[in-house]
Design a protein around this motif. Structure first.
Motif, PDB file in Angstrom:
ATOM      1  N   UNK A 164      34.647 -36.220  49.947  1.00  0.00           N
ATOM      2  CA  UNK A 164      35.085 -36.471  48.172  1.00  0.00           C
ATOM      3  C   UNK A 164      34.500 -35.815  46.912  1.00  0.00           C
ATOM      4  N   UNK A 165      33.987 -34.633  47.171  1.00  0.00           N
ATOM      5  CA  UNK A 165      33.457 -34.098  46.395  1.00  0.00           C
ATOM      6  C   UNK A 165      34.149 -33.439  44.902  1.00  0.00           C
ATOM      7  N   UNK A 166      34.369 -33.590  43.823  1.00  0.00           N
ATOM      8  CA  UNK A 166      35.834 -32.907  42.499  1.00  0.00           C
ATOM      9  C   UNK A 166      35.094 -32.838  42.182  1.00  0.00           C
ATOM     10  N   UNK A 167      35.364 -31.495  41.624  1.00  0.00           N
ATOM     11  CA  UNK A 167      34.282 -31.168  40.609  1.00  0.00           C
ATOM     12  C   UNK A 167      35.721 -30.176  39.055  1.00  0.00           C
ATOM     13  N   UNK A 168      35.481 -30.449  38.361  1.00  0.00           N
ATOM     14  CA  UNK A 168      36.067 -29.343  37.243  1.00  0.00           C
ATOM     15  C   UNK A 168      37.635 -29.885  37.853  1.00  0.00           C
ATOM     16  N   UNK A 169      38.294 -31.045  38.610  1.00  0.00           N
ATOM     17  CA  UNK A 169      39.834 -30.879  39.161  1.00  0.00           C
ATOM     18  C   UNK A 169      40.261 -30.259  40.180  1.00  0.00           C
ATOM     19  N   UNK A 170      38.992 -29.788  40.949  1.00  0.00           N
ATOM     20  CA  UNK A 170      39.291 -28.457  42.256  1.00  0.00           C
ATOM     21  C   UNK A 170      38.027 -29.104  43.062  1.00  0.00           C
ATOM     22  N   UNK A 171      38.346 -28.700  44.360  1.00  0.00           N
ATOM     23  CA  UNK A 171      37.392 -29.044  45.456  1.00  0.00           C
ATOM     24  C   UNK A 171      37.133 -28.343  46.267  1.00  0.00           C
ATOM     25  N   UNK A 172      36.473 -27.689  46.623  1.00  0.00           N
ATOM     26  CA  UNK A 172      36.541 -27.323  47.651  1.00  0.00           C
ATOM     27  C   UNK A 172      37.621 -27.030  48.849  1.00  0.00           C
ATOM     28  N   UNK A 173      37.409 -26.376  49.983  1.00  0.00           N
ATOM     29  CA  UNK A 173      38.471 -27.229  51.100  1.00  0.00           C
ATOM     30  C   UNK A 173      37.316 -27.268  52.553  1.00  0.00           C
ATOM     31  N   UNK A 174      36.824 -27.999  52.976  1.00  0.00           N
ATOM     32  CA  UNK A 174      36.286 -28.702  54.343  1.00  0.00           C
ATOM     33  C   UNK A 174      36.513 -28.437  55.410  1.00  0.00           C
ATOM     34  N   UNK A 175      36.039 -27.222  55.887  1.00  0.00           N
ATOM     35  CA  UNK A 175      36.601 -27.215  57.459  1.00  0.00           C
ATOM     36  C   UNK A 175      35.175 -27.288  58.409  1.00  0.00           C
ATOM     37  N   UNK A 176      35.899 -28.434  59.025  1.00  0.00           N
ATOM     38  CA  UNK A 176      34.935 -28.652  60.166  1.00  0.00           C
ATOM     39  C   UNK A 176      34.849 -27.764  61.513  1.00  0.00           C
ATOM     40  N   UNK A 177      33.824 -27.187  61.811  1.00  0.00           N
ATOM     41  CA  UNK A 177      33.728 -25.798  62.598  1.00  0.00           C
ATOM     42  C   UNK A 177      32.862 -26.785  64.063  1.00  0.00           C
ATOM     43  N   UNK A 178      33.620 -26.392  65.363  1.00  0.00           N
ATOM     44  CA  UNK A 178      33.173 -26.813  66.099  1.00  0.00           C
ATOM     45  C   UNK A 178      32.504 -25.664  66.966  1.00  0.00           C
ATOM     46  N   UNK A 179      31.108 -25.309  65.851  1.00  0.00           N
ATOM     47  CA  UNK A 179      30.449 -23.921  65.974  1.00  0.00           C
ATOM     48  C   UNK A 179      28.658 -24.211  65.738  1.00  0.00           C
ATOM     49  N   UNK A 180      28.116 -23.098  66.173  1.00  0.00           N
ATOM     50  CA  UNK A 180      26.438 -23.570  65.739  1.00  0.00           C
ATOM     51  C   UNK A 180      26.349 -22.352  64.182  1.00  0.00           C
ATOM     52  N   UNK A 181      25.099 -22.968  64.184  1.00  0.00           N
ATOM     53  CA  UNK A 181      24.992 -22.435  62.692  1.00  0.00           C
ATOM     54  C   UNK A 181      25.879 -20.378  62.142  1.00  0.00           C
ATOM     55  N   UNK A 182      25.061 -19.652  63.567  1.00  0.00           N
ATOM     56  CA  UNK A 182      24.877 -19.028  64.070  1.00  0.00           C
ATOM     57  C   UNK A 182      26.579 -17.869  64.137  1.00  0.00           C
ATOM     58  N   UNK A 183      27.211 -19.172  64.948  1.00  0.00           N
ATOM     59  CA  UNK A 183      29.252 -18.764  64.120  1.00  0.00           C
ATOM     60  C   UNK A 183      29.371 -18.819  63.431  1.00  0.00           C
ATOM     61  N   UNK A 184      29.445 -19.710  62.594  1.00  0.00           N
ATOM     62  CA  UNK A 184      29.359 -19.991  61.239  1.00  0.00           C
ATOM     63  C   UNK A 184      28.972 -19.054  59.668  1.00  0.00           C
ATOM     64  N   UNK A 185      28.034 -18.533  60.144  1.00  0.00           N
ATOM     65  CA  UNK A 185      27.427 -17.771  59.579  1.00  0.00           C
ATOM     66  C   UNK A 185      28.288 -15.663  59.575  1.00  0.00           C
ATOM     67  N   UNK A 186      28.235 -16.122  61.166  1.00  0.00           N
ATOM     68  CA  UNK A 186      29.370 -14.567  61.360  1.00  0.00           C
ATOM     69  C   UNK A 186      31.050 -14.547  60.300  1.00  0.00           C
ATOM     70  N   UNK A 187      31.638 -15.611  60.325  1.00  0.00           N
ATOM     71  CA  UNK A 187      32.665 -16.402  59.763  1.00  0.00           C
ATOM     72  C   UNK A 187      32.359 -16.055  58.422  1.00  0.00           C
TER      73      UNK A 187
END
Length: 320
Positions: free
Chosen positions: A221-244
């Protein structure tokens, strides 16, 4: 024989305490000697014997200058009660000796930030309660409430959530959210970033034990300056997300204590500034949990929260 070792008044309650005094007086034939052996005042022994006599409406002892001795009615009554009394004594001793669970505090961590605060808290707890063992585990976000209700964990530390009615909750600290971004991204030129800067960026959010720091609905729901980040829910842990993130596939979030202590190749940390840039961490526990160690940990956390300058964790990112 009645043991001369002092018995825990708190554990046994008033009734057992009074029985302890009665049987000690009966064994030693003297209120003064009973008090000496139990390491209490003679007046305490006398007062509790009288209270039990009043409760029973029966005189248990005859008293004279030589000491005390059971009346005929008192002897008959103590003969009946003795077996039950000694059985209760043994049951309490066995429980105190064998109840290892009471000496173990199970702590769950759910996408927890504020690592420095938590580390200090655990260090202080270990020093103040050296006889209590700590079992610290990660727990998935969707499981923690059930785990607390079923006493699989005594206390869980988790990010700010919507109202939870099944257990007690208290916020102890906040810390700034940091953004992890690929090293070559243009935003690395900025000292701090805002949600407006992250408009149209893909924000990688891990699920399970390592994330997210912020509530899903708040992120979406975060809206900042007319735009917002695209939230991608990852079926992975923190290590895999950091690698991406290292591969340039998006950004992710972490707490300041993590960001300040972990350097990750091919990435850069930048503090988030403005509205919704702080992560509040709460503790959740059952008020009906009988372990004193839980209340001890909560008390230490409250003291630490009161002693720490209000901006120590939440705004130190401004100086980065």
């Amino acid at each position: 024989m009645i043991s001369a070792k002092p018995i825990s008044h708190e554990a046994y309650g008033n009734a057992l305490r009074r029985l302890t005094y009665v049987f000690a007086a009966m064994e030693y034939g003297s209120l003064r000697q009973a008090a000496r052996e139990l390491r209490v005042r003679e007046s305490s022994v006398s007062r509790n014997v009288v209270k039990l006599e009043q409760l029973l409406e029966m005189q248990l002892f005859e008293r004279d200058v030589r000491g005390v001795r059971l009346t005929e009615a008192g002897r008959a009554w103590t003969d009946v009660v003795r077996t039950h009394y000694e059985g209760l004594q043994e049951a309490f001793r066995d429980t105190a000796r064998d109840n290892r669970d009471a000496k173990t505090l199970r702590i769950g961590l759910c996408a927890v930030a504020g690592g420095e605060f938590l580390k200090r808290l655990i260090d202080r707890f270990r020093k103040s309660c050296p006889d209590v063992s700590l079992a610290i585990e990660d727990i998935p976000r969707e499981q923690w409430q059930t785990a607390v209700r079923h006493r699989r964990f005594d206390i869980v530390f988790a990010p700010e959530l919507r109202t939870v009615t099944s257990c007690r909750a208290e916020t102890f600290w906040q810390e700034r959210v940091f953004v992890l971004m690929p090293a070559g991204h243009p935003l690395t030129e900025k000292r701090v970033v805002t949600w407006a800067d992250l408009a149209d960026v893909q924000l990688l959010v891990p699920v399970g034990t390592s994330g997210p720091l912020l509530d899903f609905h708040m992120l979406e729901g975060i809206v900042a300056g007319g735009g917002r980040p695209t939230v991608k829910i990852c079926q992975a842990g923190q290590a895999t997300v950091i690698f991406n993130v290292q591969l340039g596939q998006g950004f992710t979030l972490a707490g300041e204590s993590f960001a300040r202590t972990v350097t990750i190749a091919a990435t850069a940390w930048r503090p988030l500034d403005g509205h919704n840039s702080l992560c509040s961490i709460k503790a959740f526990w059952l008020e009906t949990n009988p372990k004193r160690a839980v209340l001890r940990l909560i008390g230490l956390a409250r003291n630490m929260a009161n002693m720490i300058p209000s901006q120590e964790y939440s705004h130190s990112a401004r100086d980065r």
